[in-house]
Design an enzyme around this catalytic site. Structure first.
Site, PDB file in Angstrom:
ATOM      1  N   THR A  12       7.677 -44.696  -1.070  1.00  0.00           N
ATOM      2  CA  THR A  12       7.660 -43.755  -2.197  1.00  0.00           C
ATOM      3  C   THR A  12       8.979 -43.751  -2.954  1.00  0.00           C
ATOM      4  O   THR A  12       9.015 -43.574  -4.175  1.00  0.00           O
ATOM      5  CB  THR A  12       7.333 -42.332  -1.696  1.00  0.00           C
ATOM      6  OG1 THR A  12       6.055 -42.344  -1.072  1.00  0.00           O
ATOM      7  CG2 THR A  12       7.313 -41.327  -2.837  1.00  0.00           C
ATOM      8  N   SER A  55       4.719 -47.929   3.310  1.00  0.00           N
ATOM      9  CA  SER A  55       4.995 -47.925   4.748  1.00  0.00           C
ATOM     10  C   SER A  55       3.756 -48.086   5.635  1.00  0.00           C
ATOM     11  O   SER A  55       3.889 -48.586   6.760  1.00  0.00           O
ATOM     12  CB  SER A  55       5.787 -46.680   5.147  1.00  0.00           C
ATOM     13  OG  SER A  55       5.077 -45.499   4.888  1.00  0.00           O
ATOM     14  N   THR A  87       7.958 -43.104   4.125  1.00  0.00           N
ATOM     15  CA  THR A  87       8.101 -42.086   5.168  1.00  0.00           C
ATOM     16  C   THR A  87       6.991 -42.110   6.226  1.00  0.00           C
ATOM     17  O   THR A  87       7.181 -41.603   7.327  1.00  0.00           O
ATOM     18  CB  THR A  87       8.166 -40.680   4.545  1.00  0.00           C
ATOM     19  OG1 THR A  87       6.983 -40.447   3.775  1.00  0.00           O
ATOM     20  CG2 THR A  87       9.397 -40.536   3.673  1.00  0.00           C
ATOM     21  N   ASP A  88       5.832 -42.687   5.915  1.00  0.00           N
ATOM     22  CA  ASP A  88       4.710 -42.636   6.866  1.00  0.00           C
ATOM     23  C   ASP A  88       5.043 -43.287   8.206  1.00  0.00           C
ATOM     24  O   ASP A  88       4.641 -42.797   9.263  1.00  0.00           O
ATOM     25  CB  ASP A  88       3.464 -43.292   6.271  1.00  0.00           C
ATOM     26  CG  ASP A  88       2.775 -42.429   5.239  1.00  0.00           C
ATOM     27  OD1 ASP A  88       3.186 -41.269   5.059  1.00  0.00           O
ATOM     28  OD2 ASP A  88       1.821 -42.908   4.602  1.00  0.00           O
TER      29      ASP A  88
END
Length: 322
Positions: A12, A55, A87-88
């Site tokens: 992101t 991610s 971030t995942d």
């Protein structure tokens, strides 16, 4: 001058929101490559776009690629590394690097919950913060770190806790190990030393199964007839399973497939406490490995590292339980 290697991987933080559809997708060019960032006076940045992936597309082979690039940097005069990441799966990449490289030099991962053109975008601020942490002397010997939202977390225990909130990264039970202020980087916790393994491959199939009330042994039975190299179970409470699942579980253990157990609880650790059928003591006596303090996705990576590190049974158990 301190040379800090920046490795951009996508996510992101490198994406843009479509003003018409509202969808967020990778930008044509990474906006961080030419962004104006405020860096400490004694710092020189070396930037690389190592890959540009959302991610969920990150796999262990990409984590291994990052590890190998950082190992190359260790042979030069690089004094710190910052990795921008979606971030995942950020916590998994961070944990992998912590388990294979550790504290040879400051390694800091960061990302964003809002894309570069969204109102209140947090990417540039987190990026600047990560550079500050990676270049500070206090970040040495702290293992791999995750920097988001003015907090410094250990890669060993941090996890993503909210789907959209900018304060998504939390460390259950222990909290952050440091804070970032306008003028200072403050570290307030020290971590116990753990074993690291410098592996050269990431081969292996290790699924994760979550326990639930009324769980039968059907899925475990199917896995017992499938080529798997290990299994991670998110067990109930302190580490317990419904008794109906035990027959199939024993079939996996008879095949010498390492079965690692963590708790599905957000806080606390898994340990063999209860002495009844399916209780923790029963499972430990069967040969289930209790992996305390980390979540299932990290336990899976740790087991993958142990297998590719060629650890024999006794050493594998010691590695998994430390």
């Amino acid at each position: 001058m301190k040379k800090i290697l920046i490795l951009h991987t996508g996510g992101t933080i490198a994406m843009k929101e479509n003003s018409l559809t509202g969808g967020v997708s990778p930008d044509v060019a990474n906006p961080l490559l030419d962004a104006e960032v405020k860096i400490p006076e004694n710092v020189d940045l070396i930037m690389e776009d190592i890959f540009n992936l959302p991610s969920p597309h990150i796999m262990p082979k990409h984590m291994l690629q990052l590890k190998e690039r950082i190992n190359q940097a260790l042979l030069s005069d690089i004094q710190g590394v910052v990795i921008t990441h979606g971030t995942d799966t950020l916590e998994e990449t961070a944990f992998f690097l912590d388990s294979t490289i550790g504290d040879k030099l400051p390694i800091v991962l960061t990302g964003a919950m809002r894309s570069s053109n969204e109102l209140g975008s947090d990417g540039l601020y987190n990026f600047e913060s990560a550079i500050r942490v990676a270049s500070c002397d206090e970040a040495k010997d702290k293992g791999v770190l995750v920097v988001m939202n003015d907090e410094i977390h250990s890669a060993r225990y941090v996890t993503k806790t909210h789907t959209t909130n900018v304060a998504t990264f939390r460390t259950p039970t222990l909290g952050p190990i440091g804070l970032i202020t306008k003028n200072r980087i403050l570290f307030m916790q020290e971590l116990l030393e753990v074993q690291r393994l410098d592996i050269a491959s990431v081969e292996g199939t290790i699924p994760i199964v979550k326990a639930y009330a009324g769980m039968q042994g059907d899925l475990l039975e199917a896995l017992a007839h499938t080529k798997v190299d290990g299994l991670v179970i998110e067990a109930l409470g302190a580490g317990n399973l419904p008794p109906q699942a035990l027959t199939a579980l024993k079939k996996l253990l008879v095949q010498k497939i390492p079965v690692v157990l963590v708790s599905r609880c957000f806080n606390g650790i898994a340990e063999p406490v209860y002495d009844y059928e399916g209780g923790g003591k029963d499972l430990a006596n069967m040969g289930v490995i209790f992996c305390n303090s980390i979540n299932s996705q990290k336990a899976r990576l740790k087991l993958l590292i142990a297998i590719n590190g060629g650890l024999a049974e006794e050493n594998l158990i010691q590695f998994m339980t430390q």
